[in-house]
Design a protein around this motif. Structure first.
Motif, mmCIF file in Angstrom:
data_model
loop_
_atom_site.group_PDB
_atom_site.id
_atom_site.type_symbol
_atom_site.label_atom_id
_atom_site.label_comp_id
_atom_site.label_asym_id
_atom_site.label_seq_id
_atom_site.Cartn_x
_atom_site.Cartn_y
_atom_site.Cartn_z
ATOM 1 N N GLY A 26 3.549 -44.366 -20.598
ATOM 2 C CA GLY A 26 4.390 -44.085 -21.589
ATOM 3 C C GLY A 26 3.597 -44.295 -23.044
ATOM 4 N N LEU A 27 2.516 -44.868 -23.309
ATOM 5 C CA LEU A 27 2.059 -45.148 -24.364
ATOM 6 C C LEU A 27 0.694 -44.566 -24.609
ATOM 7 N N GLY A 28 -0.301 -44.551 -23.953
ATOM 8 C CA GLY A 28 -1.880 -43.932 -24.269
ATOM 9 C C GLY A 28 -2.599 -45.065 -23.911
ATOM 10 N N VAL A 29 -3.700 -45.139 -24.647
ATOM 11 C CA VAL A 29 -4.992 -45.753 -24.572
ATOM 12 C C VAL A 29 -4.829 -47.238 -25.179
ATOM 13 N N GLU A 30 -4.700 -48.075 -24.602
ATOM 14 C CA GLU A 30 -4.749 -49.402 -25.047
ATOM 15 C C GLU A 30 -5.588 -49.859 -26.218
ATOM 16 N N GLY A 31 -5.279 -50.338 -27.379
ATOM 17 C CA GLY A 31 -6.018 -50.540 -28.322
ATOM 18 C C GLY A 31 -6.442 -49.396 -29.215
ATOM 19 N N ASP A 32 -5.646 -48.098 -28.952
ATOM 20 C CA ASP A 32 -6.248 -46.966 -29.715
ATOM 21 C C ASP A 32 -5.041 -46.712 -30.696
ATOM 22 N N VAL A 33 -5.328 -46.067 -31.690
ATOM 23 C CA VAL A 33 -4.492 -46.053 -32.789
ATOM 24 C C VAL A 33 -3.360 -44.873 -32.729
ATOM 25 N N HIS A 34 -3.655 -44.139 -31.869
ATOM 26 C CA HIS A 34 -2.872 -42.822 -31.284
ATOM 27 C C HIS A 34 -1.911 -43.375 -30.404
ATOM 28 N N ALA A 35 -2.174 -44.693 -29.539
ATOM 29 C CA ALA A 35 -1.075 -45.123 -28.748
ATOM 30 C C ALA A 35 0.229 -45.296 -29.086
ATOM 31 N N GLY A 36 1.374 -44.911 -28.479
ATOM 32 C CA GLY A 36 2.630 -45.176 -28.776
ATOM 33 C C GLY A 36 3.667 -44.275 -28.284
ATOM 34 N N VAL A 37 4.819 -44.676 -28.052
ATOM 35 C CA VAL A 37 5.889 -43.843 -27.589
ATOM 36 C C VAL A 37 6.283 -42.776 -28.621
ATOM 37 N N THR A 38 6.273 -42.845 -29.888
ATOM 38 C CA THR A 38 6.451 -41.768 -30.960
ATOM 39 C C THR A 38 5.230 -41.501 -31.613
ATOM 40 N N VAL A 39 5.216 -40.142 -32.087
ATOM 41 C CA VAL A 39 3.930 -39.728 -32.765
ATOM 42 C C VAL A 39 3.247 -40.543 -33.733
ATOM 43 N N LYS A 40 2.031 -40.724 -33.599
ATOM 44 C CA LYS A 40 1.168 -41.391 -34.568
ATOM 45 C C LYS A 40 0.198 -40.634 -35.443
ATOM 46 N N HIS A 41 0.097 -39.273 -35.218
ATOM 47 C CA HIS A 41 -0.711 -38.404 -35.999
ATOM 48 C C HIS A 41 -0.226 -38.505 -37.502
ATOM 49 N N ARG A 42 -0.914 -38.704 -38.430
ATOM 50 C CA ARG A 42 -0.476 -39.029 -39.794
ATOM 51 C C ARG A 42 0.433 -38.083 -40.269
ATOM 52 N N SER A 43 0.194 -36.569 -40.336
ATOM 53 C CA SER A 43 0.911 -35.712 -40.729
ATOM 54 C C SER A 43 1.952 -35.562 -40.086
ATOM 55 N N ARG A 44 2.140 -35.567 -38.707
ATOM 56 C CA ARG A 44 3.349 -35.487 -37.888
ATOM 57 C C ARG A 44 4.214 -36.662 -38.388
ATOM 58 N N VAL A 45 3.767 -37.966 -38.672
ATOM 59 C CA VAL A 45 4.673 -39.027 -38.735
ATOM 60 C C VAL A 45 5.259 -38.875 -40.437
ATOM 61 N N SER A 94 10.112 -40.096 -35.836
ATOM 62 C CA SER A 94 10.872 -40.247 -34.296
ATOM 63 C C SER A 94 10.548 -39.224 -33.621
ATOM 64 N N GLN A 95 9.458 -38.426 -33.602
ATOM 65 C CA GLN A 95 9.036 -37.408 -32.748
ATOM 66 C C GLN A 95 8.504 -38.116 -31.622
ATOM 67 N N PRO A 96 8.779 -37.664 -30.403
ATOM 68 C CA PRO A 96 7.883 -38.248 -29.063
ATOM 69 C C PRO A 96 6.500 -38.081 -29.267
ATOM 70 N N ASN A 97 5.688 -38.960 -28.697
ATOM 71 C CA ASN A 97 4.043 -38.676 -28.995
ATOM 72 C C ASN A 97 3.589 -37.878 -27.698
ATOM 73 N N LEU A 98 3.359 -36.595 -27.827
ATOM 74 C CA LEU A 98 2.915 -35.832 -26.870
ATOM 75 C C LEU A 98 1.461 -35.838 -27.023
ATOM 76 N N ARG A 99 0.645 -36.744 -27.577
ATOM 77 C CA ARG A 99 -0.650 -36.613 -27.904
ATOM 78 C C ARG A 99 -1.106 -38.065 -27.636
ATOM 79 N N GLN A 100 -0.918 -38.515 -26.688
ATOM 80 C CA GLN A 100 -1.126 -39.939 -26.417
ATOM 81 C C GLN A 100 -2.714 -40.138 -25.935
ATOM 82 N N VAL A 101 -2.991 -38.988 -25.300
ATOM 83 C CA VAL A 101 -4.585 -39.114 -24.646
ATOM 84 C C VAL A 101 -5.097 -37.642 -25.006
ATOM 85 N N HIS A 102 -6.163 -37.622 -25.696
ATOM 86 C CA HIS A 102 -6.897 -36.532 -25.937
ATOM 87 C C HIS A 102 -8.172 -36.390 -25.017
#
Length: 180
Positions: free
Chosen positions: A29-48, A53-61
């Motif tokens: 439910g989060l992504g890669v431990e210790g990676d800047v893009h990990a999280g329940v909600t979106v972490k990509h700068r432009s999407r933030v 509050s968007q769900p993070n569908l980009r946890q692992v590339h």
């Protein structure tokens, strides 16, 4: 469909490329431990900036190593992690998988494929002209994105180079990948 992991990468800070690691830990439910893009909600700068509050569908590339050979034929040199991926693969047609495919990696990790990476101009800052190599158009004029796929973590686990990948296609009609 089967393949294998050739490299794993993560970075705790925003940067285009990610350093290779001996292993990465995927957190459900989060992504890669210790990676800047990990999280329940979106972490990509432009999407933030649009809606944090968007769900993070980009946890692992994930990106296929075969792309590096393809762009290498046109004079570009790309190594694992340099395009910001967390998992570099070999032997599996990532771009041909439908939405909802489960990727079983190693002993316990399970990813769910959510869509295609939509590469941005930062790729040209990395190597001028590379964006045209990873985004183009087919004969019908449709956009073709080749810079890998995005996923969410369904089941955590440690992923290492050499781990096997097994794709489990979803039941029912398959939806082709689109950008996320």
């Amino acid at each position: 469909m089967h393949g294998r992991v050739t490299a794993v990468s993560r970075n705790g800070q925003y940067s285009f490329s990610k350093p290779n690691r001996d292993s990465i830990r995927l957190l459900a439910g989060l992504g890669v431990e210790g990676d800047v893009h990990a999280g329940v909600t979106v972490k990509h700068r432009s999407r933030v900036a649009q809606d944090p509050s968007q769900p993070n569908l980009r946890q692992v590339h994930l990106i296929h190593e075969e792309l590096f050979d393809e762009v290498g034929g046109d004079g570009f040199t790309v190594e694992p992690g340099e395009l910001g991926e967390n998992v570099t693969t070999c032997g599996i047609d990532l771009l041909g998988l439908p939405v909802g495919t489960l990727l079983r990696i190693g002993d316990s990790a399970v990813l769910e494929v959510t869509g295609l990476r939509n590469p941005c101009l930062q790729i040209d800052h990395f190597q001028n002209g590379l964006l045209k190599q990873v985004v183009g158009r087919d004969e019908a004029g449709n956009i073709v994105r080749k810079a890998g796929i995005m996923s969410i973590v369904r089941q955590g686990g440690v992923v290492c180079p050499g781990d096997t990948i097994e794709a489990e296609l979803p039941s029912g009609p398959h939806r082709p990948l689109d950008r996320v």
